[in-house]
Design a protein around this motif. Structure first.
Motif, PDB file in Angstrom:
ATOM      1  N   ASP A  74       0.858  -1.186   0.000  1.00 27.61           N
ATOM      2  CA  ASP A  74       0.000   0.000   0.000  1.00 27.61           C
ATOM      3  C   ASP A  74       0.895   1.238   0.000  1.00 27.61           C
ATOM      4  O   ASP A  74       2.111   1.139   0.182  1.00 27.61           O
ATOM      5  CB  ASP A  74      -0.901  -0.020   1.243  1.00 27.61           C
ATOM      6  CG  ASP A  74      -2.231   0.710   1.023  1.00 27.61           C
ATOM      7  OD1 ASP A  74      -2.369   1.404   0.001  1.00 27.61           O
ATOM      8  OD2 ASP A  74      -3.118   0.575   1.882  1.00 27.61           O
ATOM      9  N   ASP A  75       0.273   2.414  -0.182  1.00 27.49           N
ATOM     10  CA  ASP A  75       1.075   3.642  -0.173  1.00 27.49           C
ATOM     11  C   ASP A  75       1.217   4.214   1.234  1.00 27.49           C
ATOM     12  O   ASP A  75       2.263   4.759   1.582  1.00 27.49           O
ATOM     13  CB  ASP A  75       0.479   4.702  -1.119  1.00 27.49           C
ATOM     14  CG  ASP A  75      -0.936   5.101  -0.752  1.00 27.49           C
ATOM     15  OD1 ASP A  75      -1.681   4.257  -0.213  1.00 27.49           O
ATOM     16  OD2 ASP A  75      -1.329   6.251  -1.011  1.00 27.49           O
ATOM     17  N   THR A 121      -6.478  -0.501   8.332  1.00 33.15           N
ATOM     18  CA  THR A 121      -6.601  -1.223   7.059  1.00 33.15           C
ATOM     19  C   THR A 121      -5.712  -2.472   7.080  1.00 33.15           C
ATOM     20  O   THR A 121      -6.137  -3.571   6.738  1.00 33.15           O
ATOM     21  CB  THR A 121      -6.175  -0.299   5.892  1.00 33.15           C
ATOM     22  OG1 THR A 121      -6.994   0.864   5.920  1.00 33.15           O
ATOM     23  CG2 THR A 121      -6.276  -0.988   4.541  1.00 33.15           C
ATOM     24  N   ASP A 174      -1.648   4.602   8.122  1.00 33.47           N
ATOM     25  CA  ASP A 174      -1.923   5.745   8.999  1.00 33.47           C
ATOM     26  C   ASP A 174      -2.350   5.221  10.377  1.00 33.47           C
ATOM     27  O   ASP A 174      -1.516   5.009  11.248  1.00 33.47           O
ATOM     28  CB  ASP A 174      -2.993   6.628   8.355  1.00 33.47           C
ATOM     29  CG  ASP A 174      -3.207   7.931   9.102  1.00 33.47           C
ATOM     30  OD1 ASP A 174      -2.692   8.072  10.225  1.00 33.47           O
ATOM     31  OD2 ASP A 174      -3.902   8.821   8.579  1.00 33.47           O
ATOM     32  N   SER A 175      -3.626   4.907  10.561  1.00 31.25           N
ATOM     33  CA  SER A 175      -4.057   4.348  11.849  1.00 31.25           C
ATOM     34  C   SER A 175      -3.621   2.891  11.973  1.00 31.25           C
ATOM     35  O   SER A 175      -3.597   2.334  13.076  1.00 31.25           O
ATOM     36  CB  SER A 175      -5.578   4.426  11.967  1.00 31.25           C
ATOM     37  OG  SER A 175      -6.177   3.541  11.037  1.00 31.25           O
ATOM     38  N   GLY A 176      -3.320   2.261  10.840  1.00 29.09           N
ATOM     39  CA  GLY A 176      -2.960   0.841  10.844  1.00 29.09           C
ATOM     40  C   GLY A 176      -4.178  -0.066  10.729  1.00 29.09           C
ATOM     41  O   GLY A 176      -4.043  -1.282  10.579  1.00 29.09           O
TER      42      GLY A 176
END
Ligand code: R5P
Length: 317
Positions: free
Chosen positions: A223-224, A231, A227-229
């Motif tokens: 993935d690119d 996903t 953030d929160s982790g």
């Protein structure tokens, strides 16, 4: 390295001094002396302490946390360089923040990625160099040349060293990331699976459908941004529930905000590999299952080629 647009100067903001220094080392150039500091009221003040008249200047600054401060630093450094008669200014933004606000997500909402592109251009940048933009189309938000580099060669090098490629499957954690994941799968000649996230009804939790038979495979999520982790951790659980042997992740930008590092550390992910497009915090450096790869050599090579008016795209052939 030949310089065709004046002598090369590298200027670093405060977002990622370690990466800036490494890029300078790769290019065998010193960082240009500059003061980037705050007044008591937190206004930013910049003073370039060397002559840059007629130079080909590369400003290295990710617009990472605190995004607004780092963006403002980039703009003010660029303004200072323009007023100091730099011949050409390239904003080197390894992590381009605000990229996820690339369309009107609802009525009366902004397209902040376009606004940021306008700000960088109006501040005086002649070119932009960035890495794994959230969406390739963001290049079109700039009316100046924009090189979007890819971390995939660095990741592929590492994956080849770490894994038995015969048993690896690349996985896109959502439908939006399929092109990126397919590109990496092709480079290592691995099969591809996709996770289709769906929320059937508002308020109900997301259903993760895995498209592809991942049973028995070592899965690598690509993935690119992490953030929160959320996903990533949910994707890892879905893959393991579908029989994956183990799950790793290669993500370019380790935003890792809030409790993300703890979430990843206590997840079933074997390892999360990020790049240093954003300077890793101490918590990231200490996390048992997070590892950082440097993109300094890739960016240094792209800067060298830009200065010499050579092809940058051929870096990714
Ligand atoms: C989404 O389109 C991005 O590619 C990432 O999947 C997303 O930003 C990750 O966010 P988080 O880690 O908060 O789930």
């Amino acid at each position: 390295m030949s310089a065709k647009n004046g002598s090369i100067k590298l200027v670093a903001g405060n977002s990622n001094p370690v990466l800036a220094k490494e890029i300078a080392n790769w290019l065998d150039l010193p960082l240009t002396k500059a003061i980037v500091r705050r007044f008591a009221d937190m206004e930013i003040f910049v003073e370039i302490q060397e002559n840059v008249r007629g130079s080909d200047v590369f400003v290295i600054q990710s617009t990472s946390f605190p995004a607004n401060d780092h963006l403002m630093e980039l703009l003010i450094i660029t303004d200072a360089l323009r007023r100091a008669s730099a011949r050409r200014i390239t904003a080197v933004v390894p992590y381009f923040g605000y990229a996820r606000q690339d369309r009107k997500a609802g009525p009366r909402t902004p397209i902040s990625a376009k606004l940021v592109a306008n700000l960088i251009t109006h501040a005086g940048a002649d070119r932009v160099m960035t890495l794994d933009l959230h969406a390739g189309q963001i290049q079109g938000f700039f009316d100046i040349p924009t090189d979007n580099l890819y971390a995939s060669p660095v990741m592929v090098r590492d994956i080849r060293e770490q894994f038995d490629l015969g048993n690896v499957m690349v996985v896109s954690p959502d439908v939006g990331g399929v092109v990126r994941a397919r590109g990496l799968a092709k480079r290592i000649n691995a099969p591809l699976a996709i996770i289709d996230k769906r929320r059937e009804r508002a308020g109900e939790s997301e259903v993760m459908n895995v498209i592809g038979d991942v049973a028995g495979y070592t899965c690598i999520l690509v993935d690119d941004i992490v953030d929160s982790g959320g996903t990533l951790v949910n994707a890892a659980d879905a893959l393991l529930a579908n029989g994956a042997k183990e799950v790793y992740a290669y993500i370019t930008h380790g935003v890792l905000s809030g409790g993300a590092v703890t979430r990843v550390a206590s997840s079933r992910l074997k390892e999360l590999v990020i790049t240093d497009s954003i300077q890793p915090t101490e918590a990231i450096a200490k996390a048992p299952n997070i590892r950082t790869l440097s993109i300094a050599d890739l960016i240094a090579e792209a800067i060298g080629r830009t200065a010499a008016e050579e092809s940058v795209s051929s870096l990714f052939d």
